[in-house]
Design an enzyme around this catalytic site. Structure first.
Site, mmCIF file in Angstrom:
data_model
loop_
_atom_site.group_PDB
_atom_site.id
_atom_site.type_symbol
_atom_site.label_atom_id
_atom_site.label_comp_id
_atom_site.label_asym_id
_atom_site.label_seq_id
_atom_site.Cartn_x
_atom_site.Cartn_y
_atom_site.Cartn_z
ATOM 1 N N HIS A 159 -3.269 6.358 3.403
ATOM 2 C CA HIS A 159 -2.166 5.461 3.767
ATOM 3 C C HIS A 159 -0.780 6.033 3.482
ATOM 4 O O HIS A 159 0.162 5.313 3.149
ATOM 5 C CB HIS A 159 -2.320 4.090 3.089
ATOM 6 C CG HIS A 159 -1.907 2.976 4.007
ATOM 7 N ND1 HIS A 159 -2.218 1.668 3.794
ATOM 8 C CD2 HIS A 159 -1.191 2.997 5.170
ATOM 9 C CE1 HIS A 159 -1.745 0.920 4.762
ATOM 10 N NE2 HIS A 159 -1.118 1.708 5.613
ATOM 11 N N CYS A 163 0.783 -1.237 0.000
ATOM 12 C CA CYS A 163 0.000 0.000 0.000
ATOM 13 C C CYS A 163 0.815 1.288 0.000
ATOM 14 O O CYS A 163 0.756 2.074 -0.953
ATOM 15 C CB CYS A 163 -0.935 -0.006 1.202
ATOM 16 S SG CYS A 163 -2.056 -1.415 1.269
#
Length: 274
Positions: free
Chosen positions: A149, A93
């Site tokens: 993120h 991510c």
């Protein structure tokens, strides 16, 4: 669309669906976009990037999956351009998102090799130049919906609104990193419990730099994201402002969730519902 002025009817919106596991053909695309941005005559294109977390190449209808129903994405594929050769900045991510938004290898920004967790104190360095910041310089309205993120930091110093985005609605990290306490329906077991159930605070939903819901209700999150995105586009059109919308889906990352209208609607189970 009656909301579109004649000026905007002559423009176009460019949709760029990206699967986290199949990125990245962005360099050619972004080079083309830059040509449009600096050209003195061509209208500025509206730009929408769909980043779909943990969606593989074979998970969509137009790529041949036998039980996935994805008619809207299939329509984009039929009417647009599909790229079949690409490279990913990273298979996970945080570093992949840093690469997407900065155009630089994640090791250069320090967003490498692992991912951000809720207690992390650092994030994408503010001196990094993001795509959102470049577009703002060209008069764009910029928004992000979904998973960030790339850090929160003390006082929210690494949130999207500090990185070139005018507006933000979403959870700032993966939703499996916080207790998934409102992800199921009354009388039903959750699809899967959070592995971090006893080690983190419930998932927070941010709007810009403020928490507006905690714990996040995942049974209504899809509608919140969709309505927020629709309003962002409508407001941009009404003010005749070119826009950049970065829609970063929490779907179909584990644990899967879906709205009530899609619950138990797919032959593929919770993944298909999501």
């Amino acid at each position: 669309d009656p909301l579109l002025s004649q000026q905007h009817k002559t423009q176009f919106t460019c949709y760029l669906p990206i699967s986290l596991t199949t990125m990245r053909y962005k360099n050619v695309f972004l080079a083309t976009l830059v040509l449009y941005l600096v050209h003195p005559i061509l209208p500025k294109p509206n730009l929408v990037i769909f980043l779909v977390d943990d969606l593989g190449w074979g998970d969509l209808g137009y790529t041949g999956h036998p039980t996935t129903s994805s008619p809207h994405v299939d329509k984009l594929a039929r009417n647009g351009k599909v790229f079949t050769q690409f490279y990913a900045g990273s298979p996970v991510c945080t570093p992949s998102r840093a690469t997407l938004l900065t155009g630089r290898h994640s090791v250069r920004s320090g967003m490498y090799p692992s991912v951000q967790f809720p207690p992390s104190l650092h994030g994408l360095p503010l001196e990094e130049v993001t795509l959102a910041e470049l577009l703002k310089e060209q008069g764009y309205r910029t928004g992000i919906v979904g998973k960030w993120h790339l850090g929160v930091g003390p006082g929210g110093q690494y949130l999207p609104t500090q990185q070139g985005f005018d507006t933000y609605l979403g959870i700032p990290y993966s939703h499996d990193m916080c207790p998934f306490v409102l992800g199921c329906y009354p009388g039903e077991a959750c699809d899967a419990p959070s592995p971090h159930k006893d080690t983190a605070s419930p998932c927070p939903l941010f709007q810009d730099d403020k928490i507006i819901e905690q714990p996040t209700d995942f049974t209504s999150l899809t509608e919140k994201f969709s309505e927020y995105s629709d309003q962002f586009v409508i407001d941009s059109v009404l003010t005749e402002t070119p826009f950049f919308l970065y829609f970063s889906f929490h779907h179909v990352h584990f644990p899967q969730f879906s709205s009530s209208s899609f619950r138990n609607s797919s032959l593929r189970g919770s993944f298909g519902d999501s």
